[in-house]
Design an enzyme around this catalytic site. Structure first.
Site, PDB file in Angstrom:
ATOM      1  N   CYS A   1       0.883  -1.391  -0.029  1.00 56.46           N
ATOM      2  CA  CYS A   1       0.073   0.047   0.113  1.00 56.46           C
ATOM      3  C   CYS A   1       0.763   1.200   0.091  1.00 56.46           C
ATOM      4  O   CYS A   1       1.366   1.458   0.956  1.00 56.46           O
ATOM      5  CB  CYS A   1      -0.857  -0.014   1.158  1.00 56.46           C
ATOM      6  SG  CYS A   1      -2.071   1.505   1.323  1.00 56.46           S
TER       7      CYS A   1
ATOM      8  N   CYS B   1      -0.582   3.973   2.152  1.00 50.59           N
ATOM      9  CA  CYS B   1      -0.360   3.920   3.744  1.00 50.59           C
ATOM     10  C   CYS B   1       1.168   4.097   4.210  1.00 50.59           C
ATOM     11  O   CYS B   1       1.475   4.650   5.008  1.00 50.59           O
ATOM     12  CB  CYS B   1      -0.916   2.275   3.880  1.00 50.59           C
ATOM     13  SG  CYS B   1      -2.281   1.748   3.572  1.00 50.59           S
ATOM     14  N   ASP B   2       2.100   3.614   3.233  1.00 53.62           N
ATOM     15  CA  ASP B   2       3.495   3.546   3.684  1.00 53.62           C
ATOM     16  C   ASP B   2       4.484   4.552   2.763  1.00 53.62           C
ATOM     17  O   ASP B   2       5.631   4.591   3.292  1.00 53.62           O
ATOM     18  CB  ASP B   2       4.080   2.095   3.549  1.00 53.62           C
ATOM     19  CG  ASP B   2       3.297   1.071   4.501  1.00 53.62           C
ATOM     20  OD1 ASP B   2       2.610   1.718   5.510  1.00 53.62           O
ATOM     21  OD2 ASP B   2       2.880   0.113   4.279  1.00 53.62           O
TER      22      ASP B   2
END
Length: 316
Positions: A132, A135-136
């Protein structure tokens, strides 16, 4: 008789559990062998509102679980082997043969990211391996990273990651990409994106601090090479966890559950879906939680109305 059963304990299922429990419906939540979904493999969550310093993924899930339990939600562990949605009350069979019945069901079983299945990959999830970018990506500021994949998602995530990384290298085992031409052109025009096509990933290399490189096989020369990197984003798709439903609910051609626009309702009255099992676009913890709220409110409204309706005449 159980009023509501929730299958799945990611942010969607747990949010639904909190809302239903606060409505005194005493939901039963079925959690599989990996409770919490993909957040349990996320080291730090910095984009969930209300936590300015960030929070570890497993800790966020545990707090949501405790919140649901506080209001009376009950948790059961085990796989759901079979579901009978042909009549109401609905029937669930857990592994080992235990049977449960309920007047309504919320499905929040999520979608599992596909991994490469190579050596060193699984043990480095959260230590440089991610599925992701949204997300990261922030954690890889000014670092060289790799995106594995050749579809639209890979091109989109590679482009997004150039906001943070110093270089993004796309690794794909073929010369041809599956991505649409417009997405390919966008990626090729980005000066931060480099290419390693015709390269098959063989092994993830790592050290004490996490990922250090990716060993690949050049499919043209048959030579092996190590590409140094601190992060590898695997973008080869997701598989919605709907197989256990045995085709009883409408899905798209990939397997994602179809809900009525603006709701969490499936094609069977009393069965609702939330989270990544019905969302192949956003796949974020906050959107999953929001859809869990929707499912709980839809479910509560359904249960109130079902007291005065003979649903057996309308079920498939």
């Amino acid at each position: 008789m159980n009023q509501a059963i929730i299958i799945g304990t990611g942010p969607a299922g747990l949010t639904a559990a909190i809302y239903l429990a606060r409505a005194n419906l005493e939901p039963i939540i079925i959690e599989g062998p990996e409770p919490g979904g993909q957040l349990t493999t996320t080291t730090e969550v910095e984009n969930f509102p209300g936590f300015p310093e960030g929070m570890m993924g497993p800790e966020l899930i545990e707090n949501m679980r405790k919140q649901a339990e506080r209001f009376g939600a009950k948790f059961r562990s085990g796989w759901v082997d079979k579901v009978n949605l042909s009549d109401r009350p609905f029937e669930l069979t857990l592994e080992g043969g235990e049977e449960l019945v309920a007047n309504s069901i919320i499905i929040s079983t999520g979608a599992s990211a596909k991994y490469l299945g190579i050596s060193g990959e699984k043990e480095n999830v959260g230590r440089g391996i991610s599925t992701c970018a949204t997300c990261d990506g922030f954690f890889f500021r000014n670092k060289k990273i790799i995106v594995v994949g050749g579809g639209d998602s890979a091109m989109e995530e590679a482009h997004f990651l150039t906001k943070f990384a110093s270089e993004v290298r796309i690794v794909h085992r073929r010369e041809e990409l599956r991505a649409s031409k417009i997405m390919q052109d966008r990626a090729r025009q980005n000066p931060k994106i480099t290419w390693s096509l015709n390269n098959t990933p063989l092994e993830v290399l790592s050290g004490e601090r996490g990922v250090t490189g990716l060993k690949v096989l050049n499919n043209i020369t048959s030579e092996e090479e190590i590409i140094e990197t601190e992060g590898i984003f695997v973008t080869i798709g997701h598989t919605p966890n709907t197989k256990f439903l045995d085709g009883q609910l409408d899905t798209d051609d990939i397997g994602y559950l179809i809900v009525k626009p603006g709701s969490s309702e499936t094609n069977i009255p009393g069965v609702f879906a939330c989270g990544d099992v019905q969302d192949k676009k956003y796949r974020q913890a906050i959107t999953a939680a929001g859809s869990g709220c929707m499912a709980a409110l839809d479910c509560e409204k359904f249960l109130e109305g079902s007291m005065f309706h003979d649903w057996s005449k309308t079920l498939v």
